[in-house]
Design an enzyme around this catalytic site. Structure first.
Site, PDB file in Angstrom:
ATOM      1  N   MET A 126       0.859  -1.192   0.000  1.00 30.56           N
ATOM      2  CA  MET A 126       0.000   0.000   0.000  1.00 30.56           C
ATOM      3  C   MET A 126       0.889   1.232   0.000  1.00 30.56           C
ATOM      4  O   MET A 126       1.181   1.818   1.047  1.00 30.56           O
ATOM      5  CB  MET A 126      -0.925  -0.030   1.210  1.00 30.56           C
ATOM      6  CG  MET A 126      -2.051  -1.035   1.047  1.00 30.56           C
ATOM      7  SD  MET A 126      -3.173  -0.951   2.430  1.00 30.56           S
ATOM      8  CE  MET A 126      -4.544  -1.936   1.845  1.00 30.56           C
ATOM      9  N   HIS A 183      32.367  13.215  -4.399  1.00 31.78           N
ATOM     10  CA  HIS A 183      32.897  13.286  -3.033  1.00 31.78           C
ATOM     11  C   HIS A 183      32.823  14.727  -2.535  1.00 31.78           C
ATOM     12  O   HIS A 183      33.132  15.637  -3.292  1.00 31.78           O
ATOM     13  CB  HIS A 183      34.351  12.817  -3.019  1.00 31.78           C
ATOM     14  CG  HIS A 183      34.993  12.959  -1.666  1.00 31.78           C
ATOM     15  ND1 HIS A 183      34.726  12.077  -0.637  1.00 31.78           N
ATOM     16  CD2 HIS A 183      35.844  13.888  -1.182  1.00 31.78           C
ATOM     17  CE1 HIS A 183      35.406  12.462   0.431  1.00 31.78           C
ATOM     18  NE2 HIS A 183      36.097  13.563   0.128  1.00 31.78           N
TER      19      HIS A 183
HETATM   20  C1  LIG Z   1      -0.696   8.858   7.319  1.00 30.78           C
HETATM   21  C2  LIG Z   1      -0.292   8.180   6.027  1.00 30.78           C
HETATM   22  C3  LIG Z   1       0.959   8.428   5.501  1.00 30.78           C
HETATM   23  C4  LIG Z   1       1.330   7.817   4.312  1.00 30.78           C
HETATM   24  N1  LIG Z   1       2.565   8.087   3.813  1.00 30.78           N
HETATM   25  C5  LIG Z   1       2.953   7.505   2.669  1.00 30.78           C
HETATM   26  C6  LIG Z   1       4.226   7.803   2.106  1.00 30.78           C
HETATM   27  O1  LIG Z   1       4.991   8.594   2.650  1.00 30.78           O
HETATM   28  N2  LIG Z   1       4.561   7.204   0.949  1.00 30.78           N
HETATM   29  C7  LIG Z   1       3.726   6.316   0.314  1.00 30.78           C
HETATM   30  O2  LIG Z   1       4.093   5.777  -0.735  1.00 30.78           O
HETATM   31  N3  LIG Z   1       2.518   6.024   0.818  1.00 30.78           N
HETATM   32  C8  LIG Z   1       2.109   6.598   1.973  1.00 30.78           C
HETATM   33  N4  LIG Z   1       0.873   6.327   2.462  1.00 30.78           N
HETATM   34  C9  LIG Z   1       0.011   5.390   1.713  1.00 30.78           C
HETATM   35  C10 LIG Z   1      -0.641   6.099   0.526  1.00 30.78           C
HETATM   36  O3  LIG Z   1      -1.393   7.192   0.998  1.00 30.78           O
HETATM   37  C11 LIG Z   1      -1.509   5.143  -0.255  1.00 30.78           C
HETATM   38  O4  LIG Z   1      -0.757   4.013  -0.635  1.00 30.78           O
HETATM   39  C12 LIG Z   1      -2.056   5.812  -1.507  1.00 30.78           C
HETATM   40  O5  LIG Z   1      -2.805   6.949  -1.177  1.00 30.78           O
HETATM   41  C13 LIG Z   1      -2.928   4.835  -2.295  1.00 30.78           C
HETATM   42  O6  LIG Z   1      -3.423   5.472  -3.424  1.00 30.78           O
HETATM   43  P1  LIG Z   1      -4.798   5.055  -4.093  1.00 30.78           P
HETATM   44  O7  LIG Z   1      -4.931   5.908  -5.307  1.00 30.78           O
HETATM   45  O8  LIG Z   1      -4.866   3.593  -4.267  1.00 30.78           O
HETATM   46  O9  LIG Z   1      -5.947   5.406  -3.036  1.00 30.78           O
HETATM   47  P2  LIG Z   1      -6.275   6.671  -2.134  1.00 30.78           P
HETATM   48  O10 LIG Z   1      -5.175   7.640  -2.090  1.00 30.78           O
HETATM   49  O11 LIG Z   1      -6.763   6.107  -0.860  1.00 30.78           O
HETATM   50  O12 LIG Z   1      -7.462   7.378  -2.904  1.00 30.78           O
HETATM   51  C14 LIG Z   1      -8.698   6.781  -3.077  1.00 30.78           C
HETATM   52  C15 LIG Z   1      -9.741   7.855  -3.240  1.00 30.78           C
HETATM   53  O13 LIG Z   1     -10.950   7.232  -3.661  1.00 30.78           O
HETATM   54  C16 LIG Z   1     -12.031   7.917  -3.084  1.00 30.78           C
HETATM   55  N5  LIG Z   1     -13.208   7.022  -3.123  1.00 30.78           N
HETATM   56  C17 LIG Z   1     -13.401   5.868  -2.454  1.00 30.78           C
HETATM   57  N6  LIG Z   1     -14.592   5.314  -2.785  1.00 30.78           N
HETATM   58  C18 LIG Z   1     -15.159   6.165  -3.677  1.00 30.78           C
HETATM   59  C19 LIG Z   1     -16.369   6.162  -4.395  1.00 30.78           C
HETATM   60  N7  LIG Z   1     -17.250   5.156  -4.285  1.00 30.78           N
HETATM   61  N8  LIG Z   1     -16.640   7.199  -5.208  1.00 30.78           N
HETATM   62  C20 LIG Z   1     -15.759   8.224  -5.359  1.00 30.78           C
HETATM   63  N9  LIG Z   1     -14.585   8.266  -4.723  1.00 30.78           N
HETATM   64  C21 LIG Z   1     -14.279   7.253  -3.891  1.00 30.78           C
HETATM   65  C22 LIG Z   1     -11.549   8.230  -1.694  1.00 30.78           C
HETATM   66  O14 LIG Z   1     -12.279   9.312  -1.151  1.00 30.78           O
HETATM   67  C23 LIG Z   1     -10.075   8.580  -1.941  1.00 30.78           C
HETATM   68  O15 LIG Z   1      -9.926   9.963  -2.109  1.00 30.78           O
HETATM   69  C24 LIG Z   1       0.447   6.935   3.638  1.00 30.78           C
HETATM   70  C25 LIG Z   1      -0.821   6.704   4.167  1.00 30.78           C
HETATM   71  C26 LIG Z   1      -1.198   7.317   5.341  1.00 30.78           C
HETATM   72  C27 LIG Z   1      -2.575   7.062   5.889  1.00 30.78           C
END
Ligand SMILES: Cc1cc2nc3c(=O)[nH]c(=O)nc-3n(C[C@H](O)[C@H](O)[C@H](O)COP(=O)(O)OP(=O)(O)OC[C@H]3O[C@@H](n4cnc5c(N)ncnc54)[C@H](O)[C@@H]3O)c2cc1C
Length: 468
Positions: A321, A447
């Site tokens: 993740m 370096h």
């Molecule tokens: C505190 C914290 C720190 C983190 N730091 C890091 C880091 O430093 N480096 C790193 O690589 N990863 C980090 N992560 C993990 C990273 O945030 C996730 O791996 C990443 O955001 C995943 O991307 P994604 O596009 O799959 O989903 P997400 O970023 O979770 O986005 C999904 C989006 O879909 C929307 N959604 C859901 N269902 C629906 C629906 N039915 N209709 C419309 N919209 C919907 C949600 O509202 C959300 O905005 C961190 C996570 C947290 C919680």
């Protein structure tokens, strides 16, 4: 309205997929239920946590790290409201950046909850209840993940006293005592933020070490360093209850190996025991989209679900993740949808823990190589022997390189130390090109740089380091 691609979710997976698809000439829409684009990462994850990690590190440095450099400063005063304003401004500029890129690439954005009605049909329900139906050739599920609780323990997260990472990014005062349940990346990063700002932090972890899946050498060294900074680390501890009290909250745990239960009290408890795929309200059941045994959307090598025309990427599918994994999947899927050959190399995905010192890792750990019966060799180099590290007083940590004993091909790289999150990329690029430790060791490095320790660790793998 009719599209080539509708992406549900605008996190790093979704927004990057949308931009790439639009760049390749497809007509694209994105549906996001949050008020702003950017997903967990930009709104309540990677970006805000790094803003606070940087600011709290500066505060800590001003209080503790200047005297030995001959700079006498009076004790810094914390203005938490201003620090939070910096975090909020950082979020704002990043999410606005995504909106700008959508406009620039002629992507239609819809704020509302997306639901798959059937293959080729998606509905958007706005906050006021209005429903719109959209037609599309392809649907991309990029709905990310949500906070997972503690298995078998009823926890009432109110985001004030018992908080998830989201609440921990928004506390209005520094807790005197903070308990972090879960010694993984998010818990250690946010625990570090509040510890630097003055909280006494206790981490309770079920496993026998912090940072579960990391190379054991690295996590051991890291644990020693973070404990030296004042974090109270309790491993092999199974949390059995998290309850609110008049003064705050208490956490009860039992030693995994057996023994008396222990109760610890604090004014704030952070639950950081992991995240689970988010698929609620998406209409997957109705559309017949299959999930795996861990609730993730099941996909094949081309991100295809079991239903034609429906794809999934990011935290909602298997794999680490991580934002950059989601982004790379987004690009690869957009290429596939445009008729090209998208591909993600899952063997070469770096992972970084943005504590101080940082921890960074790519490829296999020594434990994984041992378990797989691979004949490997190890090269290590400590930052104590690196001139730049001495000049900057950041000599904690080391670089470790793992290579195949016969072919010398690099199979893994692990760094604990200042700037590890930047240095890891030269090992990442090397591995992407199938390079050997000799390739790395014979590459001229400027370096004095911290990266010379990476070169020396490579030299230690196939020959001998010079400066040790
Ligand atoms: C505190 C914290 C720190 C983190 N730091 C890091 C880091 O430093 N480096 C790193 O690589 N990863 C980090 N992560 C993990 C990273 O945030 C996730 O791996 C990443 O955001 C995943 O991307 P994604 O596009 O799959 O989903 P997400 O970023 O979770 O986005 C999904 C989006 O879909 C929307 N959604 C859901 N269902 C629906 C629906 N039915 N209709 C419309 N919209 C919907 C949600 O509202 C959300 O905005 C961190 C996570 C947290 C919680």
């Amino acid at each position: 309205m009719s599209y080539d691609v509708i992406v549900i979710g605008s996190g790093p997976g979704g927004y990057v997929c949308a931009i790439k698809a639009a760049q390749l000439g497809l007509k694209v829409a994105v549906i996001e239920k949050r008020a702003t684009y950017g997903g967990t990462c930009l709104n309540v994850g990677c970006i805000p946590s790094k803003a606070l990690l940087h600011a709290s590190e500066m505060f800590h440095h001003a209080a503790h790290g200047m005297d030995s450099l001959g700079i006498e400063v009076s004790a810094p005063v914390l203005n938490l409201e201003k620090m939070m304003a910096h975090k909020d401004a950082t979020i704002k500029s990043n999410v606005e950046g995504v909106s700008f890129l959508f406009k620039k690439n002629k992507i239609d954005g819809f704020i509302g909850t997306g639901k798959i009605v059937a293959a080729g049909k998606v509905s958007v329900t706005a906050e006021d209840g209005q429903v719109q139906e959209l037609d599309t050739k392809n649907i991309v599920i990029a709905t990310g993940s949500d906070v997972a609780g503690i298995p078998g323990v009823n926890v009432d997260i109110d985001e004030k006293v018992i908080v998830s990472s989201t609440g921990a990014l928004d506390l209005t005062k520094v807790p005197q005592n903070l308990i972090v349940v879960g010694g993984g990346v998010i818990g250690l990063e946010l625990g570090s933020v509040w510890m630097r700002l003055g909280a006494k932090v206790t981490v309770i972890e079920y496993l026998d070490k912090l940072l579960g899946a990391m190379d054991a050498d690295v996590s051991k060294q890291f644990q020693r360093m973070i404990a030296k900074q004042g974090m109270d680390i309790r491993t092999e501890a199974k949390v059995t209850a998290v309850e609110k009290t008049e003064a705050g909250a208490k956490v009860t745990y039992e030693p995994v190996k057996g023994g008396e239960a222990v109760t610890v009290e604090a004014d704030v408890v952070l639950i950081s025991t992991g995240r689970k795929p988010y698929t609620e309200g998406l209409g997957l059941e109705g559309a017949g989209v299959a999930l795996d045994n861990r609730g993730r959307v099941e996909i094949d090598h081309g991100f295809k679900t079991n239903v034609a025309g429906i794809y999934a990427i990011g935290d909602v599918v298997k794999g680490p993740m991580l934002a950059h994994k989601a982004e790379d999947e987004g690009v690869a899927l957009a290429e596939i949808l445009a008729g090209q050959h998208g591909h993600v190399n899952y063997d070469v995905i770096p992972g970084v823990v943005y504590t101080q010192p940082e921890v960074a890792s790519v490829g296999k750990t020594e434990e994984e190589l041992k378990a797989a019966g691979v004949n490997y060799k190890v090269g290590k180099f400590p930052f104590t022997a690196n001139g730049r590290a001495r000049a900057m007083q950041v000599t904690d940590g080391f670089v470790k390189i793992l290579a195949d004993k016969e072919t010398d091909r690099v199979l893994g790289g692990h760094i604990v130390g200042f700037g590890a999150g930047e240095m890891i990329h030269e090992i990442t690029v090397l591995m992407e090109f199938g390079g050997s430790s000799e390739d790395l060791g014979r590459t001229c490095h400027a370096h004095p740089t911290m990266s010379e320790a990476v070169k020396e660790a490579a030299l230690a793998t196939f020959a001998k380091p010079i400066h040790m």
